[in-house]
Structure formats: C-alpha cells, structure tokens
Design a protein around this motif. Structure first.
Motif, PDB file in Angstrom:
ATOM      1  N   ILE A 178       2.234  64.112  24.388  1.00  0.00           N
ATOM      2  CA  ILE A 178       3.472  63.655  23.398  1.00  0.00           C
ATOM      3  C   ILE A 178       3.723  62.470  23.391  1.00  0.00           C
ATOM      4  CG2 ILE A 178       2.578  65.981  22.501  1.00  0.00           C
ATOM      5  CD1 ILE A 178       5.757  65.705  22.754  1.00  0.00           C
ATOM      6  N   ASN A 179       4.588  61.903  22.317  1.00  0.00           N
ATOM      7  CA  ASN A 179       5.147  61.123  22.572  1.00  0.00           C
ATOM      8  C   ASN A 179       5.103  59.724  23.028  1.00  0.00           C
ATOM      9  OD1 ASN A 179       6.657  62.819  20.927  1.00  0.00           O
ATOM     10  ND2 ASN A 179       8.005  63.392  22.819  1.00  0.00           N
ATOM     11  N   GLY A 180       4.265  59.237  23.516  1.00  0.00           N
ATOM     12  CA  GLY A 180       2.978  58.162  24.461  1.00  0.00           C
ATOM     13  C   GLY A 180       3.831  58.351  25.297  1.00  0.00           C
ATOM     14  N   PHE A 181       3.869  59.463  26.619  1.00  0.00           N
ATOM     15  CA  PHE A 181       3.966  59.449  27.765  1.00  0.00           C
ATOM     16  C   PHE A 181       2.460  59.051  28.181  1.00  0.00           C
ATOM     17  CE2 PHE A 181       8.425  59.530  29.196  1.00  0.00           C
ATOM     18  CZ  PHE A 181       9.285  60.070  27.932  1.00  0.00           C
ATOM     19  N   GLU A 182       2.279  59.295  29.304  1.00  0.00           N
ATOM     20  CA  GLU A 182       1.491  59.283  30.860  1.00  0.00           C
ATOM     21  C   GLU A 182       1.604  59.452  32.265  1.00  0.00           C
ATOM     22  OE1 GLU A 182      -1.038  55.964  29.545  1.00  0.00           O
ATOM     23  OE2 GLU A 182      -0.720  54.848  31.440  1.00  0.00           O
ATOM     24  N   ALA A 183       0.610  60.648  32.155  1.00  0.00           N
ATOM     25  CA  ALA A 183       1.115  60.777  33.939  1.00  0.00           C
ATOM     26  C   ALA A 183       0.070  60.934  34.487  1.00  0.00           C
ATOM     27  CB  ALA A 183       1.458  62.585  34.153  1.00  0.00           C
ATOM     28  N   GLU A 184      -0.158  60.289  35.802  1.00  0.00           N
ATOM     29  CA  GLU A 184      -1.594  59.786  36.786  1.00  0.00           C
ATOM     30  C   GLU A 184      -1.903  60.881  38.185  1.00  0.00           C
ATOM     31  OE1 GLU A 184      -2.320  56.042  37.907  1.00  0.00           O
ATOM     32  OE2 GLU A 184      -4.575  56.256  38.164  1.00  0.00           O
ATOM     33  N   PHE A 185      -2.140  61.838  37.880  1.00  0.00           N
ATOM     34  CA  PHE A 185      -2.489  62.601  39.274  1.00  0.00           C
ATOM     35  C   PHE A 185      -3.127  61.816  40.670  1.00  0.00           C
ATOM     36  CE2 PHE A 185      -3.315  66.362  42.338  1.00  0.00           C
ATOM     37  CZ  PHE A 185      -4.305  66.123  42.015  1.00  0.00           C
ATOM     38  N   ASN A 186      -2.399  61.929  41.452  1.00  0.00           N
ATOM     39  CA  ASN A 186      -3.073  61.211  43.189  1.00  0.00           C
ATOM     40  C   ASN A 186      -3.075  62.222  43.877  1.00  0.00           C
ATOM     41  OD1 ASN A 186      -3.431  59.724  45.593  1.00  0.00           O
ATOM     42  ND2 ASN A 186      -2.430  58.261  44.156  1.00  0.00           N
ATOM     43  N   LYS A 187      -4.856  62.822  44.168  1.00  0.00           N
ATOM     44  CA  LYS A 187      -4.280  63.683  44.845  1.00  0.00           C
ATOM     45  C   LYS A 187      -4.070  63.557  46.413  1.00  0.00           C
ATOM     46  CE  LYS A 187      -7.629  67.019  46.359  1.00  0.00           C
ATOM     47  NZ  LYS A 187      -9.271  67.596  46.756  1.00  0.00           N
ATOM     48  N   SER A 188      -4.580  61.809  46.746  1.00  0.00           N
ATOM     49  CA  SER A 188      -3.917  61.705  48.203  1.00  0.00           C
ATOM     50  C   SER A 188      -3.410  61.430  48.501  1.00  0.00           C
ATOM     51  CB  SER A 188      -5.293  60.539  48.521  1.00  0.00           C
ATOM     52  OG  SER A 188      -4.104  59.131  47.582  1.00  0.00           O
ATOM     53  N   GLN A 189      -2.057  61.273  47.335  1.00  0.00           N
ATOM     54  CA  GLN A 189      -0.659  60.665  48.170  1.00  0.00           C
ATOM     55  C   GLN A 189      -0.108  62.714  47.181  1.00  0.00           C
ATOM     56  OE1 GLN A 189       0.884  57.270  46.242  1.00  0.00           O
ATOM     57  NE2 GLN A 189      -0.277  55.504  47.223  1.00  0.00           N
ATOM     58  N   THR A 190      -0.632  63.567  46.562  1.00  0.00           N
ATOM     59  CA  THR A 190      -0.509  64.220  46.082  1.00  0.00           C
ATOM     60  C   THR A 190       1.205  63.775  45.429  1.00  0.00           C
ATOM     61  OG1 THR A 190       1.927  64.245  48.096  1.00  0.00           O
ATOM     62  CG2 THR A 190      -0.295  65.927  48.103  1.00  0.00           C
ATOM     63  N   SER A 191       0.834  63.205  44.476  1.00  0.00           N
ATOM     64  CA  SER A 191       1.867  63.216  43.418  1.00  0.00           C
ATOM     65  C   SER A 191       1.905  63.144  41.830  1.00  0.00           C
ATOM     66  CB  SER A 191       2.640  61.371  43.821  1.00  0.00           C
ATOM     67  OG  SER A 191       1.076  60.135  42.981  1.00  0.00           O
ATOM     68  N   PHE A 192       2.285  62.567  41.087  1.00  0.00           N
ATOM     69  CA  PHE A 192       2.404  63.134  39.327  1.00  0.00           C
ATOM     70  C   PHE A 192       3.380  62.595  39.002  1.00  0.00           C
ATOM     71  CE2 PHE A 192      -0.293  64.865  35.912  1.00  0.00           C
ATOM     72  CZ  PHE A 192       0.164  65.711  35.486  1.00  0.00           C
ATOM     73  N   HIS A 193       3.261  61.002  38.646  1.00  0.00           N
ATOM     74  CA  HIS A 193       4.454  60.350  38.289  1.00  0.00           C
ATOM     75  C   HIS A 193       4.452  60.570  36.501  1.00  0.00           C
ATOM     76  CE1 HIS A 193       4.949  59.502  42.242  1.00  0.00           C
ATOM     77  NE2 HIS A 193       4.839  58.333  42.282  1.00  0.00           N
TER      78      HIS A 193
END
Lengths: 112, 115
Positions: B60-75
């Motif tokens: 919502i509100n124009g936000f997005e996130a990317e899951f990166n399994k190799s870097q164990t990140s979710f920015h």
C-alpha cells in the motif's frame, strides 16, 4: 484499529498493583498475540494463543499471565506491577501465518 | 530460530526523494516476511508481505520490497516519499511451519520526511 479493541488506552499503576489489559476481536480468528513495545527495541512477544483454551509463552512472559476462555477475548494480567513493565502493549489477531496481523491501537501503561 | 536486523534506526529524507529501508533476516528454514508501518500513537498496519513466488512485492501507499534469498534481505523502497510517510517502519519474519507462527520484529526504522 478495526477488528481488535484494547482497553484501557492509558493507565498509571503504582508498584505492586495489579490490572488486566483487555483485548477483544470481532472476527473469530484463532491466533491472538500480546506484544510490548519499548522505545528503540521493537516489539517483543509476551504470550500468544492458537485457539480457545490454548496459550503459550513468548519471549518475555515474566510478570504476566493470560487466559483464552473464548475465541474473542484474550486478556493480559499483570500481577505485582513493576517499573520495568512500563511500556506500550499491543494485542493482535491473525487468521494464520500467511495473513499477517491486525493490531489493536495499544495500551500505554506507566508503573510508578 | 529466526531474527531480524533493521540496519538503520533513523532515515531522514526530503520530500519527493527515493528511500530504502534495509532489513536482513536470519533463519535456517523458509520464512514469511512482512513490513509494517506505525504512525504516531497508533497500532501497526501491514504494508506488504512476501510469502513465496515473485521476489518483488508491492504494498500500500506506493511501497514495494524485494526478497533476496542469497543475501537474506527484504529491503523496503519507495521512489518518491511524502511528508505523510513520516512514521516508524518494522520488518518482521515468521517461520510458517513452527507452532504459534508468532512474528519476530526488528527494532524499527524511523523515517522522517521533511520539505
């Protein structure tokens, strides 16, 4: 927040007093949770329930108790309040692990 | 056990600028990942979630996130922020196959948007 009602919104307790924080949901979801939020520390799980009559401890259960006699209600009991229990308390409900949580608006508790 | 680290406690940004809030997680099993927003004196609201499939999730509100399994990140990202985005943001993780499925939260990132 719609769906989870917490009362009271604010409370000041004296050391050694006890109180119950009320939490009621309107959706019959099995999963309910109590968290406390302290500045800069995020949310820490106190207790959770996966259905009526079933409760279990979270990360920081000491000084608290819960019950779940109905699906709708999940009260949190503080016995012998201590200054370390000064915090904002949030109750939440969930349909299951993939749905995320719906939070109440919180109870701000100060123990003096 | 799972854990979450939000790499920035505070992020100041000017209005209409892009923003990224960083989140790393640790887990030995597959996880679900969430971002929540908390406006002052309110409860937390779900922004978006990653369960499986496409690694880019929109919320919502124009936000997005990317899951990166190799870097164990979710920015979490937003290309252009508004004053109204000023709030605290929490990253959270759960292990879907564990009893209770309780979310574990990071310590939060305070986003301050100024004009």
């Amino acid at each position: 927040n719609a769906g989870v009602t917490q009362t009271p919104k604010f409370r000041i307790l004296k050391i050694g007093q006890s109180m119950t924080l009320q939490c009621t949901q309107d959706m019959n979801h099995n999963y309910m949770y109590w968290y406390r939020q302290d500045p800069g520390m995020g949310l820490k799980l106190i207790y959770y329930s996966v259905g009526a009559g079933i409760t279990d401890k979270g990360e920081v259960p000491n000084g608290y108790n819960v019950s779940r006699s109905t699906t709708e209600d999940f009260p949190l009991r503080l016995e012998l309040a201590a200054p370390s229990q000064t915090s904002v308390y949030f109750c939440a409900r969930s349909q299951g692990p993939s749905y995320g949580y719906t939070f109440g608006s919180g109870t701000r508790l100060t123990v003096v | 056990a799972q854990s979450v680290t939000q790499l920035d406690s505070q992020v100041p940004v000017f209005e209409e600028a892009p923003v990224e809030l960083r989140c790393n997680y640790s887990s030995s099993v597959s996880v679900y990942l969430f971002w929540y927003v908390q406006y002052p004196n309110q409860g937390l609201q779900l922004l978006l979630k990653y369960l499986s499939g496409s690694t880019l999730v929109k919320g919502i509100n124009g936000f997005e996130a990317e899951f990166n399994k190799s870097q164990t990140s979710f920015h979490l990202r937003k290309p252009s922020v508004h004053i109204s985005d000023t709030a605290e943001y929490f990253c959270a993780v759960s292990a879907p196959n564990q009893a209770g499925t309780a979310l574990i939260f990071g310590k939060g990132t305070t986003l301050s948007v100024s004009s």
